[in-house]
Design a protein around this motif. Structure first.
Motif, PDB file in Angstrom:
ATOM      1  N   PRO A 186       0.804  -1.231   0.000  1.00 51.64           N
ATOM      2  CA  PRO A 186       0.000   0.000   0.000  1.00 51.64           C
ATOM      3  C   PRO A 186       0.838   1.283   0.000  1.00 51.64           C
ATOM      4  O   PRO A 186       0.468   2.255  -0.649  1.00 51.64           O
TER       5      PRO A 186
ATOM      6  N   ARG B 236       0.683   4.016  -3.019  1.00 51.14           N
ATOM      7  CA  ARG B 236       0.415   5.432  -2.749  1.00 51.14           C
ATOM      8  C   ARG B 236       1.556   6.318  -3.238  1.00 51.14           C
ATOM      9  O   ARG B 236       1.320   7.402  -3.773  1.00 51.14           O
TER      10      ARG B 236
ATOM     11  N   SER C 190       1.231   6.799  -6.910  1.00 53.24           N
ATOM     12  CA  SER C 190       0.128   7.715  -7.170  1.00 53.24           C
ATOM     13  C   SER C 190       0.524   9.157  -6.865  1.00 53.24           C
ATOM     14  O   SER C 190       0.209  10.073  -7.630  1.00 53.24           O
ATOM     15  N   LEU C 191       1.217   9.363  -5.767  1.00 51.86           N
ATOM     16  CA  LEU C 191       1.670  10.717  -5.414  1.00 51.86           C
ATOM     17  C   LEU C 191       2.628  11.278  -6.463  1.00 51.86           C
ATOM     18  O   LEU C 191       2.531  12.434  -6.851  1.00 51.86           O
TER      19      LEU C 191
ATOM     20  N   PHE D  34       3.145  10.126   4.942  1.00 49.79           N
ATOM     21  CA  PHE D  34       3.245   8.774   5.500  1.00 49.79           C
ATOM     22  C   PHE D  34       3.706   8.801   6.950  1.00 49.79           C
ATOM     23  O   PHE D  34       4.436   9.686   7.361  1.00 49.79           O
TER      24      PHE D  34
END
Length: 137
Positions: A47, A51, A54-55, A73
């Motif tokens: 995960p 992420r 995606s960022l 995070f």
């Protein structure tokens, strides 16, 4: 300066399959394609890495400094660096050191390979409506 901004997304050539392989629904994967794609999917199975990708992809200008990726995070900077290394080694992101910071960007060809593999076959509209109705039942 980075030269990644001009990388084209490579698509299918007329009469041929996609970048690396045809969709799984059309023909079985070859051993080499399966090995390469499994490294990418394995990298994306975490995960935090998903992420991070995606960022990076959604960051203004299409690239992000590692300093921009630490804040969202609840893990340490070395852990973020490890995850970025995994994404880079899987061929999903490129990177470049600029001064004291490293900048990352998503490699369009890698996303094209993943997309081509998972692309469903073209379905006539009537069949698609029937399939959607079955899925909703």
């Amino acid at each position: 300066m980075s030269n990644h901004g001009g990388l084209p997304v490579i698509g299918p050539v007329a009469g041929q399959g996609a970048v690396c392989c045809s969709p799984m629904v059309r023909e079985p994967l070859g051993e080499q394609d399966a090995a390469e794609l499994s490294r990418m999917f394995k990298a994306l199975s975490d995960p935090v890495r998903l992420r991070l990708l995606s960022l990076i992809a959604s960051h203004e200008g299409g690239e992000a400094c590692v300093c921009d990726l630490i804040g969202p995070f609840e893990v340490s900077q070395p852990t973020i660096s490890h995850h970025l290394k995994v994404l880079r080694e899987a061929g999903l992101v490129g990177s470049e050191r600029r001064g004291t910071w490293v900048y990352y960007w998503v490699l369009p060809a890698a996303l094209a390979k993943l997309s081509a593999l998972l692309r469903p076959p073209a379905v006539p509209a009537a069949t698609e409506a029937t399939t959607e109705a079955k899925a909703g039942a």
